[in-house]
Scaffold this active site. Structure first.
Site, PDB file in Angstrom:
ATOM      1  CG  ASP A  96     -99.597 -18.366  46.865  1.00 19.39           C
ATOM      2  OD1 ASP A  96    -100.255 -17.817  45.957  1.00 19.39           O
ATOM      3  OD2 ASP A  96     -98.525 -18.986  46.656  1.00 19.39           O
TER       4      ASP A  96
ATOM      5  CE  LYS B  27     -99.874 -20.984  37.961  1.00 19.39           C
ATOM      6  NZ  LYS B  27     -98.771 -21.865  37.731  1.00 19.39           N
TER       7      LYS B  27
ATOM      8  CD1 TRP C 180     -94.578 -23.334  43.154  1.00 15.00           C
ATOM      9  CD2 TRP C 180     -94.728 -21.321  44.131  1.00 15.00           C
ATOM     10  NE1 TRP C 180     -94.170 -22.396  42.242  1.00 15.00           N
ATOM     11  CE2 TRP C 180     -94.250 -21.153  42.822  1.00 15.00           C
ATOM     12  CE3 TRP C 180     -94.898 -20.195  44.926  1.00 15.00           C
ATOM     13  CZ2 TRP C 180     -93.937 -19.905  42.293  1.00 15.00           C
ATOM     14  CZ3 TRP C 180     -94.589 -18.953  44.399  1.00 15.00           C
ATOM     15  CH2 TRP C 180     -94.112 -18.813  43.096  1.00 15.00           C
TER      16      TRP C 180
HETATM   17  N1  KET Z   1     -98.261 -19.497  44.133  1.00 12.84           N
HETATM   18  C1  KET Z   1     -98.335 -20.793  43.812  1.00 12.84           C
HETATM   19  C2  KET Z   1     -98.869 -21.747  44.821  1.00 12.84           C
HETATM   20  C3  KET Z   1     -97.915 -21.219  42.549  1.00 12.84           C
HETATM   21  O1  KET Z   1     -98.025 -22.491  42.259  1.00 12.84           O
HETATM   22  C4  KET Z   1     -97.395 -20.289  41.625  1.00 12.84           C
HETATM   23  C5  KET Z   1     -96.883 -20.735  40.327  1.00 12.84           C
HETATM   24  C6  KET Z   1     -97.362 -18.941  42.014  1.00 12.84           C
HETATM   25  C7  KET Z   1     -97.779 -18.580  43.272  1.00 12.84           C
HETATM   26  C8  KET Z   1     -96.834 -17.839  41.150  1.00 12.84           C
HETATM   27  O2  KET Z   1     -97.256 -17.762  39.879  1.00 12.84           O
HETATM   28  P1  KET Z   1     -97.086 -16.376  39.084  1.00 12.84           P
HETATM   29  O3  KET Z   1     -96.938 -16.764  37.678  1.00 12.84           O
HETATM   30  O4  KET Z   1     -95.911 -15.637  39.635  1.00 12.84           O
HETATM   31  O5  KET Z   1     -98.345 -15.637  39.344  1.00 12.84           O
HETATM   32  N2  KET Z   1     -96.627 -21.934  40.066  1.00 12.84           N
HETATM   33  C9  KET Z   1     -96.235 -22.533  38.803  1.00 12.84           C
HETATM   34  C10 KET Z   1     -95.200 -21.783  38.024  1.00 12.84           C
HETATM   35  C11 KET Z   1     -93.958 -21.416  38.778  1.00 12.84           C
HETATM   36  O6  KET Z   1     -93.356 -22.257  39.459  1.00 12.84           O
HETATM   37  O7  KET Z   1     -93.558 -20.239  38.656  1.00 12.84           O
HETATM   38  C12 KET Z   1     -95.818 -23.972  39.085  1.00 12.84           C
HETATM   39  O8  KET Z   1     -95.801 -24.415  40.247  1.00 12.84           O
HETATM   40  O9  KET Z   1     -95.545 -24.689  38.122  1.00 12.84           O
END
Ligand code: KET
Length: 505
Positions: free
Chosen positions: A273, A309, A192
């Protein structure tokens, strides 16, 4: 002449000053020139000291002149570009956010119910403690490790509510920087995109371990194990708990065991993560099995959770950082330090999302409803995955094997399209996606699968990179692109560190 002061520390790496420039005392900024000198010796200009170096600029120049335009975010910037496109067929497969079959954002029914209950209760809006809502911290650890896990009963888990997955990762990164000076974090290649930013900003050194094998479009398990083995003893190994982003490729249960063996042998610390619990298989328990296996071995583990998610609480910014320690005493100390890090960053976390999670996970009926909705969401993505594979296979007459689409799991598919091909997807087909070739299947409907298949086939066959007209070159190109990306990030980090050093010294 009026003057103003600029802080060197605020300059972005590209606008940073070399020591040579500092001695000369001049920096060209487009049409204007900026003068600066060491404090004390400037009798003519009214300057104010900001650290050891101060600068004076003519009044018609912004004090923020040295700040360059930041590039758009590689993931969230895609949504901005999508909004600006008026084409009727446009498709946003950039950000990993669940959409309905009508491609609309989805608020879970169980979240609506919890919301209603909270409104009826009329809860106050007092500050939360620094570590967050106690009821949330209890259920979030239980959801991840299992309610009966001895580490919970023995109070060996330091759990702190964080600003969703990102904020929780950032807290852990700050803890590593503060208490494991010089320790390296190993992250998968690819990963990511924000992982690198998080560790860069926390000034934690990182390097990559091999993960994706473009030849097999699968896991490079040998490479991964070799790189984890080769890392300095006591490194932090960042692992995606399930539904690896962006590849959608997870180790098998047997491979997880071997990964744990190597991490244990090398005295590394596993750092999970887990942002997609429930989205890989549809089952919250099954998706936590990797984390639980490490904990069952008696290992100390860090795990960052997100409810963006699986509960669709993207904007509530709700998640947690958990540190499993070998004693309750160590856990209490770790928690106290996590709070100490959080306090000057954001003081205490927001309450609403925490209350929603606590009331759903803490109530048997609501929890059952959540599980059913989780399964429904994961199921819709699996259907879309199947339809996309069927469409690609029936439309593409070249004999290319598209079965990797079916082998991948979770929200994403890693298409293997290179940057030029991704550009074609967007410019010609109005399909918005990240430039690493990732598409979010959560943003795709059954009705749009054929259109997407046409776009992918066209981009794959008719828009090869100049040098890559022979598809056999793809793995090499992928590696070169990856290496360049890594190099630039490390250079940025180095330049950034230099500015920081100049400022400190
Ligand atoms: N870890 C991973 C692997 C991840 O894909 C995301 C979010 C997060 C943590 C953090 O999400 P949060 O909303 O802070 O709990 N991924 C999606 C959104 C982004 O990039 O912020 C994405 O990859 O589209």
């Amino acid at each position: 002449m009026a003057s103003s002061v600029l802080s060197l520390a605020s300059a972005t790496p590209s606008a940073s000053l070399s020591s040579h420039e500092i001695e000369k005392g001049k920096l060209n900024l487009g049409n204007s020139s900026l003068c600066f000198k060491k404090e004390k010796t400037n009798p003519f200009m009214k300057t104010k000291s900001v650290g050891r170096i101060s600068m004076a600029v003519a009044s018609n120049v912004s004090r923020f002149e040295a700040i360059t335009m930041a590039p758009p975010d590689p993931i969230l910037g895609v949504s901005e570009a999508f909004k600006a496109d008026n084409h009727e067929l446009k498709l946003n497969l950039g950000v990993g956010a669940y959409r309905t079959e009508e491609l609309q954002p989805y608020v879970l029914d169980v979240v609506k119910k919890a919301d209603k209950l909270l409104l009826e209760k009329g809860e106050n809006r007092e500050y939360l403690p620094i570590e967050g809502l106690a009821a949330f911290n209890k259920v979030t650890a239980e959801l991840l490790f299992g309610a009966d896990n001895p580490v919970i009963k023995q109070q060996r888990v330091a759990t702190v509510q964080g600003l969703s997955g990102t904020g929780s990762l950032r807290l852990a990164a700050a803890l590593i920087e503060r208490y494991f000076s010089g320790a390296k974090v190993l992250i998968s290649s690819p990963t990511w995109g924000n992982h690198k930013n998080i560790f860069n900003d926390a000034r934690v050194p990182w390097s990559e371990y091999r993960y994706y094998d473009p030849k097999t479009v699968g896991l490079d398990f040998e490479g991964m194990i070799a790189d984890i083995k080769a890392a300095p003893e006591g490194s932090f190994i960042l692992l995606h708990g399930c539904a690896h982003n962006p590849t959608g490729i997870d180790p098998t249960p047997e491979q997880w065991e071997t990964i744990a063996d190597v991490i244990q042998e090398k005295n590394h610390i596993p750092f999970f993560d887990i942002a997609y619990q429930g989205f890989a298989s549809g089952s919250l328990d099954a998706d936590a099995s990797s984390v639980r296996m490490f904990v069952a071995r008696g290992m100390e583990v860090i795990a960052a959770q997100s409810y963006s998610k699986n509960l669709g609480l993207y904007a509530e910014r709700i998640g947690a950082i958990n540190v499993v320690c070998s004693s309750s005493d160590a856990a209490a100390r770790v928690k106290s330090q996590l709070k100490r890090i959080a306090r000057p960053m954001y003081s205490n976390p927001p309450v609403h999302g925490a209350r929603i999670v606590a009331s759903i996970v803490g109530d048997a009926t609501l929890f059952k409803e959540w599980n059913a909705e989780m399964e429904m969401m994961a199921g819709r993505i699996m259907n879309v995955r199947q339809k996309l594979f069927d469409s690609l296979s029936s439309k593409d007459k070249s004999g290319k094997d598209w079965s990797f689409v079916l082998k991948q799991i979770g929200m994403f598919s890693f298409t293997g399209l290179n940057k030029a091909q991704c550009d074609n997807m967007t410019n010609k087909w109005h399909v918005y996606m990240t430039k690493d070739g990732r598409i979010s299947l959560a943003g795709l409907s059954l009705a749009k699968c054929e259109y997407l298949a046409d776009a992918i086939i066209d981009s794959y066959h008719n828009f090869p990179l100049m040098v890559a007209s022979n598809k056999d070159h793809m793995p090499l190109l992928f590696l070169i692109e990856n290496a360049l990306h890594s190099l630039t990030t490390h250079l940025c980090l180095a330049t950034d560190a230099q500015v920081y050093w100049l400022w400190e010294s």
